[in-house]
Write a protein that holds these residues in place. Structure first.
Motif, short mmCIF file in Angstrom:
data_model
loop_
_atom_site.label_atom_id
_atom_site.label_comp_id
_atom_site.label_asym_id
_atom_site.label_seq_id
_atom_site.Cartn_x
_atom_site.Cartn_y
_atom_site.Cartn_z
N GLU A 1 1.14 -4.77 9.01
CA GLU A 1 0.71 -4.36 7.79
C GLU A 1 -0.06 -5.70 7.15
OE1 GLU A 1 3.10 -1.97 4.34
OE2 GLU A 1 3.29 -4.12 4.02
N THR A 2 0.68 -6.89 7.05
CA THR A 2 -0.06 -8.04 6.56
C THR A 2 -1.39 -8.37 6.89
OG1 THR A 2 2.14 -8.96 6.00
CG2 THR A 2 0.08 -10.44 6.18
N LEU A 3 -1.63 -8.20 8.43
CA LEU A 3 -2.98 -8.30 8.97
C LEU A 3 -3.88 -7.14 8.60
CD1 LEU A 3 -2.38 -9.24 13.00
CD2 LEU A 3 -2.61 -10.82 10.85
N ALA A 4 -3.32 -6.04 8.28
CA ALA A 4 -4.35 -5.04 7.81
C ALA A 4 -4.93 -5.42 6.68
CB ALA A 4 -3.50 -3.93 7.79
N THR B 1 -7.91 -6.23 -9.42
CA THR B 1 -7.95 -5.44 -10.58
C THR B 1 -7.90 -3.92 -10.35
OG1 THR B 1 -9.18 -7.03 -11.81
CG2 THR B 1 -9.28 -4.85 -12.58
N GLN B 2 -8.54 -3.32 -9.31
CA GLN B 2 -8.46 -1.63 -8.97
C GLN B 2 -7.23 -1.68 -8.57
OE1 GLN B 2 -11.72 -1.76 -6.38
NE2 GLN B 2 -13.13 -1.50 -7.81
N LEU B 3 -6.59 -2.37 -7.93
CA LEU B 3 -5.23 -2.24 -7.42
C LEU B 3 -4.18 -2.04 -8.51
CD1 LEU B 3 -4.89 -4.34 -3.88
CD2 LEU B 3 -5.17 -1.67 -4.11
N LEU B 4 -4.02 -3.14 -9.32
CA LEU B 4 -3.24 -3.00 -10.46
C LEU B 4 -3.60 -1.92 -11.58
CD1 LEU B 4 -3.13 -7.03 -10.89
CD2 LEU B 4 -1.38 -5.51 -9.80
N ALA B 5 -4.64 -1.45 -11.47
CA ALA B 5 -5.02 -0.47 -12.70
C ALA B 5 -4.24 0.58 -12.05
CB ALA B 5 -6.56 -0.26 -12.56
N PHE B 6 -4.51 1.02 -10.76
CA PHE B 6 -3.73 2.07 -10.12
C PHE B 6 -2.34 2.14 -10.27
CE2 PHE B 6 -1.44 4.40 -6.78
CZ PHE B 6 -1.66 5.46 -6.66
N ILE C 1 -4.88 2.01 -1.52
CA ILE C 1 -4.23 2.91 -2.54
C ILE C 1 -3.79 4.35 -1.60
CG2 ILE C 1 -4.51 4.57 -4.36
CD1 ILE C 1 -6.40 2.14 -5.59
N ASP C 2 -4.69 4.84 -0.62
CA ASP C 2 -4.66 5.95 0.08
C ASP C 2 -3.44 5.46 1.19
OD1 ASP C 2 -6.38 7.57 -0.91
OD2 ASP C 2 -7.76 7.39 0.69
N ARG C 3 -3.39 4.44 1.64
CA ARG C 3 -2.25 4.19 2.43
C ARG C 3 -0.91 4.12 1.64
NH1 ARG C 3 -0.18 3.93 7.49
NH2 ARG C 3 1.80 2.48 7.40
N ALA C 4 -0.90 3.62 0.48
CA ALA C 4 0.41 3.55 -0.36
C ALA C 4 0.80 5.10 -0.61
CB ALA C 4 0.20 2.52 -1.55
N VAL C 5 0.05 5.65 -0.96
CA VAL C 5 0.51 7.06 -1.45
C VAL C 5 1.01 7.93 -0.13
CG1 VAL C 5 -0.80 7.06 -3.55
CG2 VAL C 5 -1.59 8.03 -1.45
N VAL C 6 0.12 7.89 1.06
CA VAL C 6 0.57 8.55 2.31
C VAL C 6 1.60 8.01 3.18
CG1 VAL C 6 -0.57 9.31 4.42
CG2 VAL C 6 -1.77 9.59 2.48
N ALA C 7 1.68 6.68 3.18
CA ALA C 7 2.75 6.08 3.82
C ALA C 7 3.43 4.96 3.23
CB ALA C 7 2.07 5.88 5.23
N PRO C 8 4.17 5.16 2.16
CA PRO C 8 4.73 4.03 1.34
C PRO C 8 5.90 3.29 2.10
CG PRO C 8 5.70 6.35 0.51
CD PRO C 8 4.60 6.68 1.65
N ALA D 1 4.80 0.43 -5.69
CA ALA D 1 5.58 -0.71 -5.55
C ALA D 1 4.51 -1.47 -4.27
CB ALA D 1 6.84 -0.47 -5.32
N LEU D 2 4.24 -0.23 -3.47
CA LEU D 2 3.50 -1.08 -2.31
C LEU D 2 2.13 -1.27 -2.68
CD1 LEU D 2 3.43 -1.25 0.53
CD2 LEU D 2 2.61 0.85 0.99
N VAL D 3 1.68 -0.77 -3.61
CA VAL D 3 0.23 -1.13 -4.03
C VAL D 3 0.38 -2.47 -4.78
CG1 VAL D 3 -1.46 -0.81 -5.80
CG2 VAL D 3 -0.91 1.15 -4.31
N GLU D 4 1.35 -2.90 -5.37
CA GLU D 4 1.74 -4.05 -5.97
C GLU D 4 1.75 -5.07 -5.20
OE1 GLU D 4 4.38 -6.18 -9.65
OE2 GLU D 4 5.14 -4.22 -8.85
N ARG D 5 2.56 -4.63 -3.86
CA ARG D 5 2.64 -5.63 -2.96
C ARG D 5 1.16 -6.27 -2.33
NH1 ARG D 5 7.21 -4.42 1.61
NH2 ARG D 5 5.53 -3.13 2.62
#
Length: 269
Positions: free
Chosen positions: A97-100, A121-126, A169-176, A183-187
């Motif tokens: 995941e880190t490599l991705a 900025t876009q990630l934190l806005a979400f 963002i799609d990754r975080a909502v589909v496979a958190p 929380a995954l978006v914040e990471r």
């Protein structure tokens, strides 16, 4: 991450720097797909992290599993990871995941520090949008919601997201991965923020620099580090004289206090 895993991941990031630089968002997407495969099978994770097996055996398993399904760049990165040691079998999926995320960040980094700051900025806005609404949080964690519906909702919640942010963002909502999507978006955002340090030169001097000296310093540091840096200048009389520069993990210290400290260490040793 435990020390063994951190060392292995750091080694892959260092040894595969050129491979990572050549990767695109399709590679990042394939790496996320590999995370899903690893998360789905504890037996596979144990097989790929078993220290009793030779690295060639582990990379052979990866080639058999992913070789016909992913790009050569993706396969190279996966093979590099499984050839290393890990503290826990689950650390392997976390490292993929880190490599991705690293690949995604490097795509944003094509625009330099501005690109990384825009992605963060876009990630934190979400994250803020989701965090401010219990209704949205329930919708994103609805067990019956399909991947397409979740992606559609995420897109509506982040209409200004670029391709890099959209993928994360799609990754975080589909496979958190057992986390709340926000929380995954914040990471992810934290990883992007950490990468920004490569573009910020934290400069410590004994006295304030005038505009001319600051510009000459910036130009010199740009040449030295091979990229356009943003200066963060701090005045600290304790450095006595000279200058200390930190860009990411690299430190250049020519202050008198540093030389005195070094002399004291030599005398004590």
């Amino acid at each position: 991450m435990a020390a063994v895993t951190s060392e292995s991941l750091a080694a892959v990031l260092r040894e595969q720097a050129r491979t990572l630089e050549s990767a695109d968002l399709a590679v990042a997407d394939e790496l996320f797909g590999a995370v899903d495969v690893l998360d789905s099978s504890s037996a596979l994770r144990r097989s790929l992290t078993d220290p009793a097996r030779e690295p060639d055996e582990r990379t052979s398993v990866v080639r058999g599993l992913f070789g016909e399904k992913v790009a050569p760049t993706t396969l190279t990165l996966l093979e590099a990871l499984v050839s290393k040691r890990f503290s826990r079998d689950r650390d392997l999926a976390d490292s993929v995941e880190t490599l991705a995320v690293t690949v995604v960040a490097q795509q944003a980094e094509a625009d330099g520090l501005d690109g990384l700051e825009r992605l963060e900025t876009q990630l934190l806005a979400f994250r803020r949008t989701v965090g401010s609404s219990h209704e949205v949080q329930r919708a994103l964690t609805e067990p019956q919601a399909g991947a397409e519906a979740l992606s559609t909702l995420a897109s509506r919640l982040s209409p200004d997201a670029g391709a890099e942010a959209r993928l994360l963002i799609d990754r975080a909502v589909v496979a958190p991965r057992g986390l709340r999507p926000e929380a995954l978006v914040e990471r992810f955002a934290e990883q992007v923020a950490a990468r920004q340090s490569r573009w910020i030169a934290r400069v410590t001097v004994a006295q304030e620099l005038d505009a001319d000296r600051r510009e000459r310093l910036r130009a010199g540091l740009d040449r030295y580090f091979g990229r356009e840096l943003k200066l963060d200048v701090v005045v600290d009389p304790e450095v006595v004289g000279g200058i200390r520069v930190q860009v990411g993990d690299e430190v250049v210290d020519s202050t008198i206090s540093a030389k005195v400290d070094d002399l004291q260490r030599r005398l004590a040793g």
